[in-house]
Write a protein that holds these residues in place. Structure first.
Motif, PDB file in Angstrom:
ATOM      1  N   LEU A   1       0.741  -1.181  -0.017  1.00 36.22           N
ATOM      2  CA  LEU A   1       0.186  -0.033   0.040  1.00 36.22           C
ATOM      3  C   LEU A   1       0.793   1.143  -0.086  1.00 36.22           C
ATOM      4  O   LEU A   1       0.424   2.218  -0.723  1.00 36.22           O
ATOM      5  N   ALA A   2       2.056   1.086   0.811  1.00 34.02           N
ATOM      6  CA  ALA A   2       2.759   2.448   0.939  1.00 34.02           C
ATOM      7  C   ALA A   2       3.332   2.582  -0.480  1.00 34.02           C
ATOM      8  O   ALA A   2       3.792   3.822  -1.167  1.00 34.02           O
TER       9      ALA A   2
ATOM     10  N   MET B   1      -4.024   7.998  -4.870  1.00 36.85           N
ATOM     11  CA  MET B   1      -3.149   8.179  -3.537  1.00 36.85           C
ATOM     12  C   MET B   1      -3.945   8.139  -2.473  1.00 36.85           C
ATOM     13  O   MET B   1      -3.688   7.351  -1.516  1.00 36.85           O
ATOM     14  N   GLU B   2      -4.979   8.936  -2.552  1.00 34.29           N
ATOM     15  CA  GLU B   2      -5.804   9.045  -1.421  1.00 34.29           C
ATOM     16  C   GLU B   2      -6.532   7.699  -0.850  1.00 34.29           C
ATOM     17  O   GLU B   2      -6.554   7.342   0.181  1.00 34.29           O
ATOM     18  N   GLN B   3      -6.806   6.976  -1.769  1.00 33.57           N
ATOM     19  CA  GLN B   3      -7.590   5.832  -1.707  1.00 33.57           C
ATOM     20  C   GLN B   3      -6.600   4.692  -0.950  1.00 33.57           C
ATOM     21  O   GLN B   3      -6.727   4.063  -0.129  1.00 33.57           O
ATOM     22  N   ALA B   4      -5.317   4.800  -1.711  1.00 30.54           N
ATOM     23  CA  ALA B   4      -4.515   3.733  -1.141  1.00 30.54           C
ATOM     24  C   ALA B   4      -3.862   4.244   0.408  1.00 30.54           C
ATOM     25  O   ALA B   4      -3.568   3.314   1.261  1.00 30.54           O
ATOM     26  N   LEU B   5      -3.677   5.603   0.668  1.00 31.20           N
ATOM     27  CA  LEU B   5      -3.358   5.966   1.838  1.00 31.20           C
ATOM     28  C   LEU B   5      -4.562   5.548   2.879  1.00 31.20           C
ATOM     29  O   LEU B   5      -4.196   5.393   3.912  1.00 31.20           O
ATOM     30  N   THR B   6      -5.721   5.675   2.364  1.00 27.37           N
ATOM     31  CA  THR B   6      -6.912   5.361   3.521  1.00 27.37           C
ATOM     32  C   THR B   6      -6.983   3.855   3.763  1.00 27.37           C
ATOM     33  O   THR B   6      -7.185   3.520   4.797  1.00 27.37           O
TER      34      THR B   6
ATOM     35  N   LEU C   1      -4.209   1.970   3.744  1.00 28.40           N
ATOM     36  CA  LEU C   1      -2.998   1.927   4.668  1.00 28.40           C
ATOM     37  C   LEU C   1      -3.291   2.232   5.931  1.00 28.40           C
ATOM     38  O   LEU C   1      -2.946   1.540   7.081  1.00 28.40           O
ATOM     39  N   THR C   2      -3.734   3.422   6.042  1.00 27.86           N
ATOM     40  CA  THR C   2      -4.308   3.861   7.560  1.00 27.86           C
ATOM     41  C   THR C   2      -5.066   3.122   8.029  1.00 27.86           C
ATOM     42  O   THR C   2      -5.160   2.742   9.661  1.00 27.86           O
ATOM     43  N   ALA C   3      -6.288   2.459   7.354  1.00 30.08           N
ATOM     44  CA  ALA C   3      -7.132   1.457   8.068  1.00 30.08           C
ATOM     45  C   ALA C   3      -6.582   0.207   8.564  1.00 30.08           C
ATOM     46  O   ALA C   3      -6.821  -0.160   9.564  1.00 30.08           O
ATOM     47  N   MET C   4      -5.823  -0.193   7.731  1.00 31.64           N
ATOM     48  CA  MET C   4      -4.882  -1.307   8.240  1.00 31.64           C
ATOM     49  C   MET C   4      -3.908  -1.208   9.348  1.00 31.64           C
ATOM     50  O   MET C   4      -4.102  -1.944  10.314  1.00 31.64           O
TER      51      MET C   4
ATOM     52  N   PRO D   1      -2.694  -0.974  17.716  1.00 31.08           N
ATOM     53  CA  PRO D   1      -2.826   0.308  18.576  1.00 31.08           C
ATOM     54  C   PRO D   1      -1.291   0.780  18.615  1.00 31.08           C
ATOM     55  O   PRO D   1      -0.455   0.169  18.692  1.00 31.08           O
ATOM     56  N   GLY D   2      -1.179   2.280  19.050  1.00 29.47           N
ATOM     57  CA  GLY D   2      -0.047   2.781  19.037  1.00 29.47           C
ATOM     58  C   GLY D   2       0.714   3.413  17.828  1.00 29.47           C
ATOM     59  O   GLY D   2       1.710   3.745  17.863  1.00 29.47           O
ATOM     60  N   GLU D   3      -0.043   3.282  16.406  1.00 30.86           N
ATOM     61  CA  GLU D   3       0.590   3.697  15.306  1.00 30.86           C
ATOM     62  C   GLU D   3       0.043   4.992  14.781  1.00 30.86           C
ATOM     63  O   GLU D   3       0.202   5.250  13.657  1.00 30.86           O
ATOM     64  N   GLU D   4      -0.781   5.671  15.504  1.00 33.16           N
ATOM     65  CA  GLU D   4      -1.590   6.796  15.070  1.00 33.16           C
ATOM     66  C   GLU D   4      -0.492   7.996  14.564  1.00 33.16           C
ATOM     67  O   GLU D   4      -0.582   8.611  13.420  1.00 33.16           O
ATOM     68  N   SER D   5       0.483   8.063  15.427  1.00 29.33           N
ATOM     69  CA  SER D   5       1.481   9.319  14.993  1.00 29.33           C
ATOM     70  C   SER D   5       2.134   8.796  13.830  1.00 29.33           C
ATOM     71  O   SER D   5       2.592   9.741  13.008  1.00 29.33           O
ATOM     72  N   ALA D   6       2.497   7.566  13.639  1.00 35.78           N
ATOM     73  CA  ALA D   6       3.359   7.118  12.458  1.00 35.78           C
ATOM     74  C   ALA D   6       2.454   7.392  11.183  1.00 35.78           C
ATOM     75  O   ALA D   6       3.016   7.860  10.056  1.00 35.78           O
ATOM     76  N   ASP D   7       1.152   6.848  11.399  1.00 38.64           N
ATOM     77  CA  ASP D   7       0.244   7.145  10.207  1.00 38.64           C
ATOM     78  C   ASP D   7      -0.001   8.707   9.869  1.00 38.64           C
ATOM     79  O   ASP D   7       0.057   9.154   8.638  1.00 38.64           O
TER      80      ASP D   7
END
Length: 930
Positions: free
Chosen positions: A162-163, A178-183, A185-188, A193-199
């Motif tokens: 996805l990246a 790009m927005e679809q792939a980024l969404t 990746l964020t959903a995955m 938990p704990g990956e919000e800042s990296a996203d």
């Protein structure tokens, strides 16, 4: 007699004409050549090379930044090379006109501008690509950091896929994908938990990567659309080719025109040759006509010669009997003819005068260099015919004698070399008559002026009530006598002024004079006349400043003009005097009245001597007719000219301009002039100010006037005057405080003060030097003024005579009167004594060793001794010019052999003006401090 003609031989003129025609045809052939194709081919090849290199550069830039394989980016050397090619193309072919060359230059300027802007945009594009690479690297680091935290296996691989899709779509500038792939990746990653800042960081880098990709695409698109070098180079080529086609068309038209001109020239030459062949027949007919006319002209010439001989005989008779010497000169000034009168004048036979230089022969050594130069210029060949040069010079006779001659030299109107005629007239008798006339006028005027002055003064005293109140009829008769006496004195003064002007002896004393003060003084002198005529005087001199002029003479001019305006102004009208500075640095004075005006045909007579208008109105006004003539002469000596303006029936304006004084010269410069004693008059009474100014200026004083005590204090602080005259009227007692403050200051502690009051004020007496009652007694006033300015003590008399006996006799008589005497046996000693101890009177002989009397007077005039009374007591007869030069203050000219001692002592008493009485009856004026 027939003139033979040679028809079959061409003349030299015809041959020359044919050669010139052939040369002209050759020139036309050279000018009609076609355009140089080699120069055109070379320039066109350079343009094509520029276009090809520009197109290749555009393709390389586009291929490289589109990421095509094996594509190379443009280097700075490519742009430098293209600029050099464009610079070389600025040397355009010679067949282009200057305007066409400017067109080519403008297209090249546009190309170079596109080249420079494209280079700058390419640099920005490269920077944006570098930033895009940097963002991609940061994106990869964020992806590695994110996937590294995910558990190994399918989840990590899925996240990496996805990246990679996000980065690929961002590089392709596909925002939605790009927005679809980024969404996704964020959903995955949300399952962990704990990956919000990296996203969030990964999402920010992805969006920044998309932004840089789009910016790079915009730049590349702008570069290909707005700054393409190939089309711009094509524009340069198209511009040149259009201009070349125009030059070819002009060349073709020019060759056609030259061909037509050549045909016309050939036709003209053929026509001329044909006509030349026909000339012979006409010449035969003209030959016969010429013979007939020659015979007629011969007969006419014979008759003209007879008439010429008769005319020459008449001219010779005129020359022989002419009362003036008539001399003919050539262009070198050599004598060609010499009539009998000239022989008698110069005591020289005609035969000895012919061929000699006229100026060397006739001019005395006493002729002034400028007169000799003027005669030399009159003998130049470029002198206009009929222009006369007239001079009065001493002429030289061959026996060594001289005679006054009037030379009139002019060029004769004639063909051939320049010829000049000189008329010589002996003016001995005329000069003698003029000298007798001038001496008569001078003698009568000088002899009349002294008794008339005494009569005027006596009548003035009677009118003022010195001997008691007079009855009304007697007072009217005294007033009439005084008025007519003053009129006679003015007439005599005018005659003397005219004499001085005509003899060139009128001396001007230029100094800075305020324009407003001149008008004010003039008005104070004519105010009574204006009041009697019911005419209002108006002054307009705002910001006019000062002029450099002789103050007294300029007041005389304005007085003449204003008095004339008053005389011819209707009742209840006004006379306006204006003074305004113009752009040329001059002050223009104008005297405007509302009278009947002056007709144009009579204005030329206004400034003549003893001239008046013929109308009965003018006659009824009176006058001598000298005022305007004198005024014009005075203004002309100042460098101006009086003009008369206005239409008849609309009033008259007399106007003239004088040089203005540079701005910034004020009262300080006038007060620090040590040539005369300076008196500061503080009064608001314009009539009193004018009276004092006229009286004191005649006695040799310099007068400053101000109506304000504050202004008087400022003037005293800037430059100390020699005395202060104060009129307390209208000051409401402030004069006492002013004098008291003045005495408290170092600069005013010793300043003489004379109060002009109706009565003496006891309270202020300790502060003053003296006080004077009004109306003023002129004699007592001048005596008091001299007393307060001079040093205290007895009357001082300086005796200047090289004869010891004469000095002893004079000393004995003067000491008997109570005077202190100082003796000088020569001029140098006299000047030294006068400077150390200023005398109250000088008795001067003219014939002195070292410095004579004339030099002594000239030296004393330069300082404050210029107002000292003087008795010229000499055995030499003095001419009017000598008397004029031997004058200081109040001056008497006495001849030793014709003057008794009583007469001399009487003059001494009058000139010392009461100072002798101080020894026995009075006290010397003194200065008292409060």
């Amino acid at each position: 007699m027939k003139i033979p003609l040679k028809r079959r031989r061409f003349s030299r003129r015809t041959v020359v004409f044919a050669a010139l025609a052939l040369a002209l045809l050759c020139v036309l052939f050279v000018l009609g050549r076609p355009l140089p194709f080699t120069e055109h081919d070379t320039y066109r090849a350079q343009l094509r090379q520029l276009r090809m290199d520009s197109t290749q550069l555009d393709q390389r830039i586009l291929q490289y930044h589109l990421g095509l394989p094996n594509a190379t980016d443009a280097a700075p050397e490519d742009f430098v090379r293209l600029r050099q090619q464009a610079q070389a193309l600025r040397t355009t072919p010679s067949y282009l006109s200057s305007k066409e060359q400017q067109v080519v230059g403008a297209s090249l300027n546009a190309y170079v501008k596109t080249l420079v802007e494209g280079e700058m945009l390419l640099s920005n594009l490269r920077g944006e690509a570098a930033r895009q690479r940097e963002r991609r690297e940061r994106f990869e680091r964020e992806v590695s950091a994110l996937t590294g935290q995910l558990p190994a296996g399918a989840a990590r691989e899925r996240a990496r896929a996805l990246a990679s899709a996000v980065r690929s779509n961002a590089d392709k500038r596909d925002g939605p994908a790009m927005e679809q792939a980024l969404t996704a990746l964020t959903a995955m990653t949300a399952e962990f938990p704990g990956e919000e800042s990296a996203d969030a960081r990964l999402e920010a880098e992805a969006r920044a990567l998309l932004t840089h990709a789009r910016a790079r695409e915009d730049m590349l698109l702008r570069m290909t659309k707005e700054y393409p070098l190939g089309p711009q180079a094509e524009t340069v080529i198209s511009s040149y080719l259009r201009l070349y086609e125009g030059a070819q068309l002009r060349s073709e038209r020019f060759r056609v025109l030259l061909f037509i001109i050549t045909l016309l020239l050939v036709a003209f030459v053929l026509e001329a040759l044909w006509r030349l062949s026909r000339t012979g027949e006409a010449l035969d007919a003209l030959n016969a006509e010429l013979e007939r006319r020659v015979e007629e002209r011969t007969q006419a010439l014979s008759a003209a010669n007879t008439e010429l001989r008769e005319s020459e005989a008449r001219k010779a008779a005129i020359l022989q009997s002419a009362p003036d010497g008539i001399i003919t000169l050539d262009e070198k000034g050599l004598v060609l003819d010499f009539n009998p009168t000239a022989e008698q004048l110069f005591r020289l036979p005609r035969a000895n005068a012919l061929g000699r230089d006229f100026l060397t022969l006739s001019l005395s050594a006493a002729v002034k260099p400028e007169q000799r130069a003027q005669l030399t210029r009159a003998l130049h060949a470029d002198t206009p015919p009929g222009q006369a040069t007239r001079l009065e010079v001493p002429a030289l006779r061959t026996d060594g004698g001289t005679f006054p001659a009037e030379l009139t030299l002019l060029r004769v109107r004639s063909e051939g070399p320049p010829r000049f005629t000189t008329y010589v007239r002996d003016i001995t008798e005329r000069q003698h008559v003029e000298r007798l006339k001038n001496e008569f006028i001078s003698t009568v005027s000088h002899e009349l002026r002294t008794p008339l002055t005494s009569i005027r003064g006596s009548l003035g005293l009677l009118e003022g009530g010195v001997v008691g109140e007079l009855e009304a009829p007697v007072l009217d008769m005294v007033r009439i006598a005084r008025t007519n006496t003053e009129r006679l004195i003015r007439l005599i003064n005018d005659i003397l002024d005219l004499e001085k002007m005509e003899s060139g002896m009128l001396e001007l004393k230029p100094q800075p004079v305020d324009s407003a003060e001149l008008i004010e003084t003039t008005f104070s002198g004519v105010q009574a006349m204006a009041d009697a005529a019911r005419v209002t005087l108006v002054a307009r001199a705002d910001d006019a400043g000062a002029v450099r002029a002789d103050r007294d003479r300029l007041i005389q001019v304005l007085t003449n003009l204003v008095s004339n305006a008053i005389k011819f102004s209707p009742v209840d009208s006004q006379v306006e005097v204006r003074a305004a500075r113009d752009a040329r640095g001059q002050v223009r004075f104008s005297v405007v009245d509302q009278g009947p005006g002056i007709p144009l045909d009579k204005r030329a007579r206004l400034f003549g001597k003893f001239q008046q208008l013929d109308s009965s109105d003018s006659r009824s006004k009176g006058g001598t007719g000298l005022g305007l003539a004198i005024s014009q002469a005075i203004v002309e000596q100042h460098g101006g000219h009086i003009e008369v303006l206005g239409e008849p029936g609309e009033g008259t304006t007399f106007t003239f301009s004088l040089q203005a004084v540079r701005q910034g010269s004020g009262a300080l410069s006038r007060m620090t002039d040590d040539s005369r004693h300076t008196l500061l008059v503080v009064t608001a009474d314009a009539e009193l100010s004018g009276l004092l100014r006229g009286l004191l200026s005649q006695e040799g004083y310099r007068v400053l006037r101000t109506p304000s005590l504050d202004e008087a204090a400022r003037l005293i602080g800037e430059g100390e005057p020699d005395a202060l005259l104060v009129d307390p009227r209208g000051m409401e007692g402030r004069d006492v405080d002013f004098v008291r403050r003045l005495r408290e200051q170092p600069r005013g502690r010793e300043l003489p003060v004379l109060m002009l009051a109706e009565r003496a004020e006891g309270g202020i007496q300790p502060l003053l030097v003296d006080w004077m009652k009004k109306p003023l007694d002129e004699g007592r006033f001048l005596h008091t003024l001299r007393a307060i300015i001079r040093q205290p003590g007895q009357a001082r008399v300086l005796l200047v005579d090289d004869d010891v006996t004469t000095r002893q006799v004079l000393r004995a008589r003067l000491e008997g009167l109570g005077a202190i005497c100082f003796e000088a046996e020569d001029g140098e000693r006299a000047v030294a004594l006068a400077r150390v101890t200023p005398p109250d009177l000088i008795v001067l002989d003219v014939n002195l060793p070292r410095l004579d009397g004339f030099e002594v007077v000239d030296i004393l005039r330069q300082g404050k001794g210029r107002g000292t009374p003087l008795i010229v007591f000499t055995g030499r007869d003095l001419s009017s010019a000598d008397q004029h030069q031997l004058t200081l203050g109040n001056t008497r000219h006495l001849i030793k052999t014709r003057t008794s001692e009583d007469t001399l002592m009487t003059s001494v008493k009058e000139l010392l003006n009461g100072l002798l009485a101080q020894r026995d009856h009075g006290r010397a004026p003194h200065k008292e401090l409060s």
